[in-house]
Design a protein around this motif. Sequence first.
Motif, PDB file in Angstrom:
ATOM      1  N   TYR B  76       0.885  -1.254   0.083  1.00  0.00           N
ATOM      2  CA  TYR B  76       0.080   0.083   0.230  1.00  0.00           C
ATOM      3  C   TYR B  76       0.881   1.157   0.072  1.00  0.00           C
ATOM      4  O   TYR B  76       0.742   2.293  -0.688  1.00  0.00           O
ATOM      5  CB  TYR B  76      -1.009   0.019   1.203  1.00  0.00           C
ATOM      6  CG  TYR B  76      -1.967   1.079   1.344  1.00  0.00           C
ATOM      7  CD1 TYR B  76      -2.274   1.815   2.503  1.00  0.00           C
ATOM      8  CD2 TYR B  76      -2.766   1.184   0.163  1.00  0.00           C
ATOM      9  CE1 TYR B  76      -3.182   2.820   2.636  1.00  0.00           C
ATOM     10  CE2 TYR B  76      -3.648   2.037   0.166  1.00  0.00           C
ATOM     11  CZ  TYR B  76      -3.940   3.034   1.423  1.00  0.00           C
ATOM     12  OH  TYR B  76      -4.998   3.929   1.619  1.00  0.00           O
ATOM     13  N   ALA B  79       2.174   1.861  -3.568  1.00  0.00           N
ATOM     14  CA  ALA B  79       1.050   2.126  -4.282  1.00  0.00           C
ATOM     15  C   ALA B  79       0.533   3.485  -4.112  1.00  0.00           C
ATOM     16  O   ALA B  79       0.132   4.134  -4.976  1.00  0.00           O
ATOM     17  CB  ALA B  79      -0.247   1.262  -4.022  1.00  0.00           C
ATOM     18  N   CYS B  80       0.912   4.305  -3.143  1.00  0.00           N
ATOM     19  CA  CYS B  80       0.514   5.547  -2.719  1.00  0.00           C
ATOM     20  C   CYS B  80       1.789   6.450  -3.231  1.00  0.00           C
ATOM     21  O   CYS B  80       1.699   7.795  -3.163  1.00  0.00           O
ATOM     22  CB  CYS B  80       0.149   5.706  -1.365  1.00  0.00           C
ATOM     23  SG  CYS B  80      -1.244   4.652  -0.811  1.00  0.00           S
ATOM     24  N   ALA B  84       5.099   3.597  -7.612  1.00  0.00           N
ATOM     25  CA  ALA B  84       3.833   2.605  -7.912  1.00  0.00           C
ATOM     26  C   ALA B  84       3.999   1.819  -9.206  1.00  0.00           C
ATOM     27  O   ALA B  84       3.954   0.664  -9.268  1.00  0.00           O
ATOM     28  CB  ALA B  84       2.485   2.986  -7.566  1.00  0.00           C
ATOM     29  N   HIS B  90      -0.733  -1.454  -7.901  1.00  0.00           N
ATOM     30  CA  HIS B  90      -1.835  -0.521  -8.030  1.00  0.00           C
ATOM     31  C   HIS B  90      -3.196  -0.806  -7.323  1.00  0.00           C
ATOM     32  O   HIS B  90      -3.180  -2.186  -6.911  1.00  0.00           O
ATOM     33  CB  HIS B  90      -2.100  -0.116  -9.375  1.00  0.00           C
ATOM     34  CG  HIS B  90      -2.573  -1.009 -10.374  1.00  0.00           C
ATOM     35  ND1 HIS B  90      -3.944  -1.600 -10.303  1.00  0.00           N
ATOM     36  CD2 HIS B  90      -1.962  -1.804 -11.052  1.00  0.00           C
ATOM     37  CE1 HIS B  90      -3.982  -2.518 -11.123  1.00  0.00           C
ATOM     38  NE2 HIS B  90      -2.846  -2.811 -11.744  1.00  0.00           N
ATOM     39  N   LEU B  91      -4.126   0.095  -6.614  1.00  0.00           N
ATOM     40  CA  LEU B  91      -5.068  -0.286  -6.132  1.00  0.00           C
ATOM     41  C   LEU B  91      -6.304  -0.966  -7.203  1.00  0.00           C
ATOM     42  O   LEU B  91      -6.040  -0.271  -8.352  1.00  0.00           O
ATOM     43  CB  LEU B  91      -5.714   0.847  -5.465  1.00  0.00           C
ATOM     44  CG  LEU B  91      -5.099   1.406  -4.131  1.00  0.00           C
ATOM     45  CD1 LEU B  91      -5.756   2.711  -3.849  1.00  0.00           C
ATOM     46  CD2 LEU B  91      -5.239   0.441  -3.367  1.00  0.00           C
ATOM     47  N   VAL B  92      -7.097  -1.837  -6.790  1.00  0.00           N
ATOM     48  CA  VAL B  92      -8.075  -2.182  -7.731  1.00  0.00           C
ATOM     49  C   VAL B  92      -9.221  -2.419  -6.712  1.00  0.00           C
ATOM     50  O   VAL B  92      -9.221  -3.332  -5.692  1.00  0.00           O
ATOM     51  CB  VAL B  92      -7.753  -3.385  -8.671  1.00  0.00           C
ATOM     52  CG1 VAL B  92      -7.239  -4.536  -8.034  1.00  0.00           C
ATOM     53  CG2 VAL B  92      -8.888  -3.692  -9.683  1.00  0.00           C
ATOM     54  N   SER B  93     -10.589  -2.185  -7.358  1.00  0.00           N
ATOM     55  CA  SER B  93     -11.655  -2.526  -6.502  1.00  0.00           C
ATOM     56  C   SER B  93     -12.510  -3.327  -7.231  1.00  0.00           C
ATOM     57  O   SER B  93     -12.287  -3.683  -8.640  1.00  0.00           O
ATOM     58  CB  SER B  93     -12.666  -1.227  -6.276  1.00  0.00           C
ATOM     59  OG  SER B  93     -11.930  -0.273  -5.749  1.00  0.00           O
ATOM     60  N   VAL B 113      -8.112  -5.488   4.023  1.00  0.00           N
ATOM     61  CA  VAL B 113      -8.275  -4.748   2.791  1.00  0.00           C
ATOM     62  C   VAL B 113      -9.157  -3.357   2.891  1.00  0.00           C
ATOM     63  O   VAL B 113      -9.379  -3.020   4.288  1.00  0.00           O
ATOM     64  CB  VAL B 113      -9.137  -5.604   1.674  1.00  0.00           C
ATOM     65  CG1 VAL B 113      -8.411  -6.728   1.393  1.00  0.00           C
ATOM     66  CG2 VAL B 113     -10.423  -5.846   2.253  1.00  0.00           C
ATOM     67  N   LEU B 114      -9.578  -2.445   1.931  1.00  0.00           N
ATOM     68  CA  LEU B 114     -10.111  -1.200   2.364  1.00  0.00           C
ATOM     69  C   LEU B 114     -11.315  -1.426   1.700  1.00  0.00           C
ATOM     70  O   LEU B 114     -11.856  -1.772   0.917  1.00  0.00           O
ATOM     71  CB  LEU B 114      -9.452  -0.241   1.205  1.00  0.00           C
ATOM     72  CG  LEU B 114      -7.699  -0.056   1.201  1.00  0.00           C
ATOM     73  CD1 LEU B 114      -7.412   0.794   0.252  1.00  0.00           C
ATOM     74  CD2 LEU B 114      -7.477   0.479   2.669  1.00  0.00           C
ATOM     75  N   THR B 137     -11.533  -2.981  -1.911  1.00  0.00           N
ATOM     76  CA  THR B 137     -10.642  -2.725  -2.664  1.00  0.00           C
ATOM     77  C   THR B 137      -9.419  -2.969  -2.390  1.00  0.00           C
ATOM     78  O   THR B 137      -9.226  -2.973  -1.059  1.00  0.00           O
ATOM     79  CB  THR B 137     -10.479  -0.743  -2.490  1.00  0.00           C
ATOM     80  OG1 THR B 137     -11.667  -0.208  -2.799  1.00  0.00           O
ATOM     81  CG2 THR B 137      -9.202  -0.406  -3.406  1.00  0.00           C
ATOM     82  N   LYS B 212     -12.476  -2.095 -15.365  1.00  0.00           N
ATOM     83  CA  LYS B 212     -11.841  -1.576 -14.556  1.00  0.00           C
ATOM     84  C   LYS B 212     -11.831  -2.427 -12.910  1.00  0.00           C
ATOM     85  O   LYS B 212     -11.162  -1.995 -11.936  1.00  0.00           O
ATOM     86  CB  LYS B 212     -12.148  -0.149 -13.975  1.00  0.00           C
ATOM     87  CG  LYS B 212     -12.393   0.809 -15.385  1.00  0.00           C
ATOM     88  CD  LYS B 212     -11.098   1.303 -15.627  1.00  0.00           C
ATOM     89  CE  LYS B 212     -11.010   2.186 -16.896  1.00  0.00           C
ATOM     90  NZ  LYS B 212      -9.936   2.137 -17.630  1.00  0.00           N
ATOM     91  N   HIS B 213     -12.682  -3.262 -12.958  1.00  0.00           N
ATOM     92  CA  HIS B 213     -12.970  -4.117 -11.375  1.00  0.00           C
ATOM     93  C   HIS B 213     -12.467  -5.317 -11.833  1.00  0.00           C
ATOM     94  O   HIS B 213     -12.611  -5.892 -12.671  1.00  0.00           O
ATOM     95  CB  HIS B 213     -14.812  -4.047 -11.316  1.00  0.00           C
ATOM     96  CG  HIS B 213     -15.080  -2.591 -10.955  1.00  0.00           C
ATOM     97  ND1 HIS B 213     -15.472  -1.845 -12.217  1.00  0.00           N
ATOM     98  CD2 HIS B 213     -14.965  -1.873 -10.005  1.00  0.00           C
ATOM     99  CE1 HIS B 213     -16.069  -0.605 -12.002  1.00  0.00           C
ATOM    100  NE2 HIS B 213     -15.826  -0.590 -10.183  1.00  0.00           N
ATOM    101  N   PRO B 226      -8.400  -7.075 -13.647  1.00  0.00           N
ATOM    102  CA  PRO B 226      -7.765  -6.089 -14.594  1.00  0.00           C
ATOM    103  C   PRO B 226      -6.315  -5.694 -14.321  1.00  0.00           C
ATOM    104  O   PRO B 226      -6.220  -5.143 -12.915  1.00  0.00           O
ATOM    105  CB  PRO B 226      -8.649  -5.014 -14.678  1.00  0.00           C
ATOM    106  CG  PRO B 226      -9.536  -5.290 -13.541  1.00  0.00           C
ATOM    107  CD  PRO B 226      -9.164  -6.547 -12.790  1.00  0.00           C
ATOM    108  N   GLY B 227      -5.375  -5.730 -15.106  1.00  0.00           N
ATOM    109  CA  GLY B 227      -4.158  -5.062 -14.600  1.00  0.00           C
ATOM    110  C   GLY B 227      -3.362  -3.935 -15.480  1.00  0.00           C
ATOM    111  O   GLY B 227      -4.596  -3.325 -16.322  1.00  0.00           O
TER     112      GLY B 227
END
Lengths: 312, 341
Positions: B76, B79-80, B84, B90-93, B113-114, B137, B212-213, B226-227
Motif C-alpha cells: 500500500y 501504491a501511494c 507505484a 496499484h489499487l483495484v476495486s 483490505v479497504l 478495494t 476496471k473492476h 484487470p491489470g
Amino acid sequence: MRVVVIGAGVIGLSTALCIHQRYHSDLQPLDMKVYADRFTPHTTTDVAAGLIQPYISPPEDPREMDWNQQTFDYLLSQVHSPTADKMGLALISGYNLFREAVPDPVWKDIVLGFRKLTPRELDMFPDYGYGWFNTSLILDGRTYLKWLTERLTERGVQFFLRKVASLEEVEAPWMKHFIITHDPERGIYKTPYIIPGSQTVTLGGTFQLGNWTELIDTQDHDTIWEGCYRLEPTLKNARLVGVRAGFRPARPRIRLERDRLPGGPADTEVIHNYGHGGQGITIHWGCALEAAKLFGKILEERKLSRTPASHL
Amino acid sequence: MDTARIAVVGAGVIGLSTAVCISKLVPGCSITVISDKFTPDTTSDVAAGMLIPHIYPDTPIHTLKRWFQDTFDHLYAIACSAEAADAGVHLVSGWQIFRSIPAEEVPFWADVVLGFRKMTEAELKKFPQHVFGQAFTTLKCETSVYLSWLEKRIKESGGLLLTRRLENLWELQPSFDIVVNCTGLGSRQLAGDSTISPVRGQVLQVQAPWVKHFIRDGSGLTYIYPGAFHVTLGGTRQKGDWNLSPDAQISRDIFSRCCVLEPSLHRACITKEKVGLRPVRPGVRLQKELLAHGGQRLPVVHHYGHGSGGISVHWGSAMEAARLVSECIQTHRTPSPTSKL
C-alpha cells in the motif's frame, strides 16, 4: 412529419434516437434530419471524459434529479449487455474528495455502493480530510456518438453539416479509479480530477466562465498537471498523448421546453434541450425522454386539431 | 563468519522478497540469489498478483493474517508513492461473489483490505446466478514488473543474481555459509519434501481496458483481474498435474465462464495463454534445519510452499524468514582463532 434536430453532440443525437425509437411507427414517414456545424470527433461531447456523476449541489430544477436517475438506470441496464463496449460504456469506481465533511449528495442512491471513505483510504490523499467511494458508469463521448450515429443512420436519419474546458489525456493504464476533488467555494470541476477511460486517462481542473478561447493555454496545462500530480504521484510515469479544450455549455439551469417560431401558415414547433454544462452525458437520456414526451404532446395536439368537425 | 555469505535459492516472489528482507535486516551480509529461472519465467510470473489471501490447513489463521497485513501495508505504501508504476503495484476495486451464502460472510482479512462491505441488491443484479457478494478495494501486484523491481533493489544493495540449476543443496558448500531455500516445487528434490505437489493453473491474458473492476467467484475457480497491461482471466485447479503447456479446450472454457460474469469480454482479444504450477503444501514451510553430511554442516532456512497465496503473504513471511536467517547467523558464528602466545 419533418423533424430537424439541431446539434450533434450527445444531447442532439440521443434526443434524435429517443424520438425516432418511440414515434417512427406512429408517423410513417418520419423524416428526421440532424443539422450541426460540428460532428464527432469535433463536438464538445468528444472532449468529455464521460464520467456519469451529477453535480454535488442539488439542482435548481428538481426534474433534473429524475433525469439523472433515468439516465443512470438506462445505462446500467445496458452495461451488462454485449453492446456495452460498442457504446463506450463501462462501470467505474472511485473517490470524491473534500477538505471538510459535507452532506451526502442527493444522488447517493442512484449510484452503486455509495459509502464514505475510511481513515485508511483518506491516508492516500493527504490534502483532503473527507470523501466518498462509489461505483458509477463511464460513457466515452466519442465512442457513444459514433454508436448513436450508427443507430440513427440505420434508421434512415440524415446528417447535414450546416456552421472549453481544457483537458489533458495521458496513458496511465494502471489507474483503475476516478478521483475528483471538490472545493465548494470554487465550484465544480475547478479543482483537479482524474478520470480513467478505456484507452487514456483524462486529467482536468479548469472551468472558466466566459472564456471562448479554444486554443490551449499553457498556464492551464501547468495548473492541471501540478494539481493532478499532487493527487496521484504515479502520474510522473504517465505519457502525455493529447491536450484538448472544449466549451461546456453552461447555463443556470437546463432549458428543456417547447417554443414556437412564428411565421407562415403554420408555426414551427421547437423543443429546446440545451444548456447542460458539465453534466450533459450524466443527464442526457432523462432529458431525451422528456424531449420525446414533449414531442408526443405536439403529435397529440396536431391530431386533435385535424379531427374533422362533425356535421350533424 | 565476519561477513555471512547467504545463498537464496529460487527467484520467484518468495526468493526475491526474502533476499530484500535479509539485506535490510542484516546489512553487511553478502547475498546471492541462485535460480534456474528468473522473471519472466518463474511460477510467480503467471500469477495475476491479487492480494486476496488463501487458507492453509497447517498454517494458523492469526499467522496468515499477520503476514497478509504486513504484505498489504508494504505494498500500500508503494501504491501511494511515485514508485507505484515502476514497482507494478496499484489499487483495484471489485467484487467476490457467491452462488450460495458462504459459511463465513466476513472473512478474516476483511479489515485488512479497504472499504470491505457486503454488496447491495442493486450491485448483485449484475450477477444473476449469484446471491451474495463482498465489495472491497485491494492491491494488485503486476508480478513481472514487481519481480524486476525487486531484482533491481537486490542489485542496488550489492546482491548478485546467478542463473544456475542445482541438483543438491550441498553444491553450495563451501562457498556459502547459510542457504535459504525458496524453491517451491523444487523442494521435492532439493529438500526431499514429498508433501509438496503442483496444482496446475491456466490463465488467459486479454485486452479489455474498459474493465476496471476485479470479479472473483467465491470458489476461486473463475476470476477476472484487470491489470495495467492486460486483464487476466482464470482459471483452473488441477491437482498433481505437471503439464506446463496450455490446453486449448481449457482456454475456451475459461473464456466462456468469464464472459458469463462480464459479457463485455466477448469482444476482448486474447493475447496469451499461460500455465503455472502452484507449489501446494498443507502449510507454508518456514523453519530452520541444520543439514549434516560426513562432518560437514550446512544451515538452511526453508521458506516455501505458499500454494495459491504466495503474493498475498510474501512480504510478511519473508520478514519472518529474514529473522530466522539472522538467528542462524548469530548461532553459527565461527569462533575467532585463539591467540598463540
